[in-house]
Each structure stands twice: as C-alpha cells, then as structure tokens.
Design a protein around this motif. Structure first.
Motif, PDB file in Angstrom:
ATOM      1  N   ASP A 145      42.962 -13.918  36.894  1.00 39.88           N
ATOM      2  CA  ASP A 145      44.401 -14.316  37.210  1.00 39.88           C
ATOM      3  C   ASP A 145      45.267 -13.921  36.278  1.00 39.88           C
ATOM      4  N   ARG A 189      48.373 -13.364  37.018  1.00 37.46           N
ATOM      5  CA  ARG A 189      49.754 -13.870  37.252  1.00 37.46           C
ATOM      6  C   ARG A 189      49.826 -14.736  35.982  1.00 37.46           C
ATOM      7  N   GLN A 190      48.872 -15.306  35.485  1.00 38.09           N
ATOM      8  CA  GLN A 190      48.963 -16.298  34.338  1.00 38.09           C
ATOM      9  C   GLN A 190      49.800 -16.005  33.248  1.00 38.09           C
ATOM     10  N   GLU A 228      51.138 -17.097  43.008  1.00 37.24           N
ATOM     11  CA  GLU A 228      50.883 -15.919  43.886  1.00 37.24           C
ATOM     12  C   GLU A 228      52.171 -15.795  44.921  1.00 37.24           C
TER      13      GLU A 228
END
Length: 223
Positions: free
Chosen positions: A213, A215-216, A222
């Motif tokens: 992930d 996006r962390q 998301e």
C-alpha cells in the motif's frame, strides 16, 4: 490553476511562450507535463528530446520509458488498442501533437521545459523550477521517479533530508528512498540503461511499490 481534464498535454495550462532562459532561442515548443492529473506516480526526466520539441509534448512511443510504463501497467491498454496512433509502436510522426500513450495513474514531465543543443545549465533548471513545483503541488503524487542523476540531485534538495551528493544514481537506481512527503524510486536514463538495469527497476517498482500500500506514504486514502 485548474487542470484541463480533457487533455493530457499541458493539462494545467502553463505558459507555452515562456522566455525565462536562453533555451527559448533554440526550441520549437515549450514542453510541459503530460498524463493523468490525478496520478500517484510522477516521472521526471531532465530535458525534452528532439521528438518532444517537434511534437509539442513528451513523446513516449517507441521509447524505453514508454515501454517501461506499459510493462508496469501505467498505460491504459484498452485506450491504446482503440487508438493505433497512440500505441507504443507508433512513431512520433504518426502520433502527432495530439496523440500519445494514454497514461493511467502516471504523469511525465521534465526539469527544464525546452530542448536545447546542450545539457541544461543550473540557471536554466532554476528558471523552470516554478513549473515543476506547481505540477508536483497540483498532482500531489505518492511516488516520484527521478530519471537520471541530474534530476535525482535536483529533487533530493527539495524532497529529502540528504544532500544531493549523497546519492549516486548508479547506486540508488531501482531502490526506494523515503522523502519528505513522497517516496523516490530513481531510474538511470532508460535509453542508456542495460537490460539488467531496466529489469531491476521494473522488479523494484512492481514488488516494492505496487506490491504494497504505497499510499501510506502520505497516509492518504484510496481515490
């Protein structure tokens, strides 16, 4: 500054008649960024190519960078198949100014906006920095891919806590560097890289970035 969602070429409507440095004397076109304005992944090369200069946009067709973007899934395959002039096999002449690979979740731009006969001088990079900074702020990517040592050094100053001389592009190619609000995944110039180097970058991006992930990085949810 609002994004023009209907066009991937210079979607932020940046100055196409810029004369902020002497490269304006030898260029045919100002080349601003190209791609998805909501991209998670921003690719930054050093300077536009002659093909870029001729077409007025970053040309990715029949380039190693275009092939890599396709390999890691950042090209809209359905759109490319529906538009032969935008396929990876199309020539810059066939693609024309309006064509281009349909990027998905990726944006491609440069340190400087004009092609020139020489490598960009520091003052020319500085003159174009407001354009790049604006693109980064508007796109707000999770991952930035500096292409080449010059680009890595410029971005390291702004987005890491280490001095640019701390990074050797050959050593950090295909690695992940934690930045200030971003992750950097450096790439050597793909047109000069060996097959092993390109394979290593694709593997790092696929496994260490897409395989988790990413996006962390900013703690964002998301889209």
């Amino acid at each position: 500054m609002d994004a023009r969602q209907d066009t991937p070429t210079n979607p932020f409507g940046m100055d196409e008649a810029c004369e902020n440095c002497r490269r304006c004397e030898t260029r045919s076109n100002v080349i601003h960024g190209y791609g998805d304005v909501a991209a998670d992944f921003l690719f930054v090369a050093e300077a536009p190519s002659p093909d870029d200069d001729a077409t007025g946009r970053p040309v990715l067709e029949r380039t190693e960078l275009g092939r890599i973007l396709n390999t890691v899934g950042l090209v809209d395959v359905d759109a490319a198949e529906a538009s032969p002039e935008a396929s990876a096999e199309a020539s810059p002449e066939d693609a024309g100014g309006a064509g281009g690979l349909p990027l998905e979740n990726a944006y491609v731009t440069h340190l400087v906006r004009c092609h020139g006969p020489e490598e960009p001088a520091d003052r020319e990079v500085a003159a174009c920095d407001p354009f790049l900074t604006a693109e980064i702020r508007m796109i707000n990517p999770h991952v930035i891919v500096p292409i080449g040592g010059r680009t890595l050094g410029a971005l390291a100053v702004e987005y890491t806590t280490s001095p640019p001389e701390a990074f050797d592009i050959e050593e950090v190619h295909a690695t992940t560097i934690r930045g200030r609000g971003f992750e950097l995944v450096p790439m050597v110039d793909p047109e000069r890289a060996s097959d092993d180097e390109l394979d290593a970058w694709v593997r790092q991006f696929t496994e260490a970035v897409l395989g988790r992930d990413y996006r962390q990085t900013k703690g964002r949810q998301e889209r």
